[in-house]
Design an enzyme around this catalytic site. Structure first.
Site, PDB file in Angstrom:
ATOM      1  N   ASN A   1       0.407  80.823 144.220  1.00  0.00           N
ATOM      2  CA  ASN A   1       0.634  80.068 142.977  1.00  0.00           C
ATOM      3  C   ASN A   1       1.209  81.095 141.925  1.00  0.00           C
ATOM      4  OD1 ASN A   1      -1.131  78.211 140.492  1.00  0.00           O
ATOM      5  ND2 ASN A   1       0.689  77.872 141.363  1.00  0.00           N
TER       6      ASN A   1
ATOM      7  N   CYS B   1       4.666  82.220 142.938  1.00  0.00           N
ATOM      8  CA  CYS B   1       5.953  82.076 143.282  1.00  0.00           C
ATOM      9  C   CYS B   1       6.450  80.816 143.704  1.00  0.00           C
ATOM     10  CB  CYS B   1       6.410  83.002 144.650  1.00  0.00           C
ATOM     11  SG  CYS B   1       6.137  84.862 144.309  1.00  0.00           S
ATOM     12  N   ARG B   2       6.024  80.283 144.717  1.00  0.00           N
ATOM     13  CA  ARG B   2       6.610  78.781 145.157  1.00  0.00           C
ATOM     14  C   ARG B   2       6.328  77.738 144.416  1.00  0.00           C
ATOM     15  NH1 ARG B   2       5.236  79.840 151.151  1.00  0.00           N
ATOM     16  NH2 ARG B   2       3.699  80.704 150.179  1.00  0.00           N
ATOM     17  N   SER B   3       5.041  77.499 144.035  1.00  0.00           N
ATOM     18  CA  SER B   3       4.384  76.434 143.624  1.00  0.00           C
ATOM     19  C   SER B   3       4.528  76.222 141.957  1.00  0.00           C
ATOM     20  CB  SER B   3       2.800  76.058 143.992  1.00  0.00           C
ATOM     21  OG  SER B   3       2.115  76.977 143.624  1.00  0.00           O
TER      22      SER B   3
ATOM     23  N   CYS C   1       0.854  76.492 147.067  1.00  0.00           N
ATOM     24  CA  CYS C   1       1.286  77.671 147.856  1.00  0.00           C
ATOM     25  C   CYS C   1       0.305  78.572 148.079  1.00  0.00           C
ATOM     26  CB  CYS C   1       2.761  78.264 147.374  1.00  0.00           C
ATOM     27  SG  CYS C   1       2.454  79.053 145.743  1.00  0.00           S
TER      28      CYS C   1
ATOM     29  N   ASP D   1       7.652  82.192 152.145  1.00  0.00           N
ATOM     30  CA  ASP D   1       7.074  82.813 151.525  1.00  0.00           C
ATOM     31  C   ASP D   1       8.001  84.016 151.167  1.00  0.00           C
ATOM     32  OD1 ASP D   1       5.582  84.721 150.124  1.00  0.00           O
ATOM     33  OD2 ASP D   1       3.751  84.535 151.454  1.00  0.00           O
TER      34      ASP D   1
HETATM   35  P1  4NP Z   1       3.307  82.123 146.658  1.00  0.00           P
HETATM   36  O1  4NP Z   1       3.682  83.764 147.077  1.00  0.00           O
HETATM   37  O2  4NP Z   1       2.612  81.520 147.740  1.00  0.00           O
HETATM   38  O3  4NP Z   1       4.698  81.326 146.607  1.00  0.00           O
HETATM   39  O4  4NP Z   1       2.831  82.398 145.386  1.00  0.00           O
HETATM   40  C1  4NP Z   1       2.827  84.883 147.392  1.00  0.00           C
HETATM   41  C2  4NP Z   1       2.273  85.321 146.413  1.00  0.00           C
HETATM   42  C3  4NP Z   1       1.421  86.256 146.541  1.00  0.00           C
HETATM   43  C4  4NP Z   1       0.990  86.653 147.950  1.00  0.00           C
HETATM   44  C5  4NP Z   1       1.635  85.966 149.070  1.00  0.00           C
HETATM   45  C6  4NP Z   1       2.513  84.945 148.684  1.00  0.00           C
HETATM   46  N1  4NP Z   1       0.192  87.792 148.193  1.00  0.00           N
HETATM   47  O5  4NP Z   1       0.118  88.315 149.328  1.00  0.00           O
HETATM   48  O6  4NP Z   1      -0.335  88.367 147.152  1.00  0.00           O
END
Ligand code: 4NP
Length: 158
Positions: free
Chosen positions: A12, A14-16, A9, A127
């Site tokens: 790294n 939240c989702r992945s 993602c 996201d």
């Molecule tokens: P992820 O979520 O891609 O599912 O880990 C996010 C985590 C952090 C951010 C965006 C999405 N960020 O903007 O810092």
């Protein structure tokens, strides 16, 4: 040979990492965990070295999903060789991955998580970072569905 699976993602956190933990739970429950090597990574590197987002951890924990992985950045030079399935969470992850792929073999390893969903008809795992509780719950709903579907698809391949 182990099947090597990398969930990807943006951050790294939240989702992945959730996909990694959900998939690990499923393969353990089915007794096939010895046949897989599972990891996750982010395209951005913004949160390298951090554990999963506390909100994501708490939603996951309520479903018996323990998030233990530490954020790392996707490494095209290594990861396109080290993994068989590189599974992005949204269209932006997919286009970032494709832009880093150097050949057709690398391109052919890129998949989108929601393409494995059986119950849900979403075309991305959205996201959840800037949203509320419902976004984290949706991530877990989609990942539980897609990870089941992915395992089925891989086991069918043989
Ligand atoms: P992820 O979520 O891609 O599912 O880990 C996010 C985590 C952090 C951010 C965006 C999405 N960020 O903007 O810092």
């Amino acid at each position: 040979m182990k099947k090597r699976v990398l969930f990807v993602c943006l951050g790294n956190i939240c989702r992945s990492p959730s996909a990694e933990a959900v998939f690990n739970n499923i393969i353990k429950a089915k007794g096939v965990d010895g046949q897989y090597m599972v990891d996750s990574a982010g395209t951005s590197g913004w949160h390298v070295g951090e554990p999963a987002d506390a909100r994501m951890q708490s939603h996951a924990r309520k479903r018996g999903v323990k998030l233990t992985s530490i954020s790392r950045k996707f490494q095209p030079e290594i990861d396109f060789d080290e993994f068989d399935y590189i599974i992005g969470m949204d269209d932006s992850n997919i286009s970032n991955l494709k832009s880093m792929a150097r050949n057709g073999n690398a391109i052919s390893k890129i998949y989108k998580m929601t393409d494995f969903c059986k119950k849900y008809s979403y075309d991305e795992v959205p996201d959840p970072y800037y949203g509320g509780d419902s976004g984290f719950e949706l991530v877990l709903d989609l990942l539980e569905d897609a990870c089941e579907g992915f395992l089925e698809a891989v086991e069918k391949e043989g």
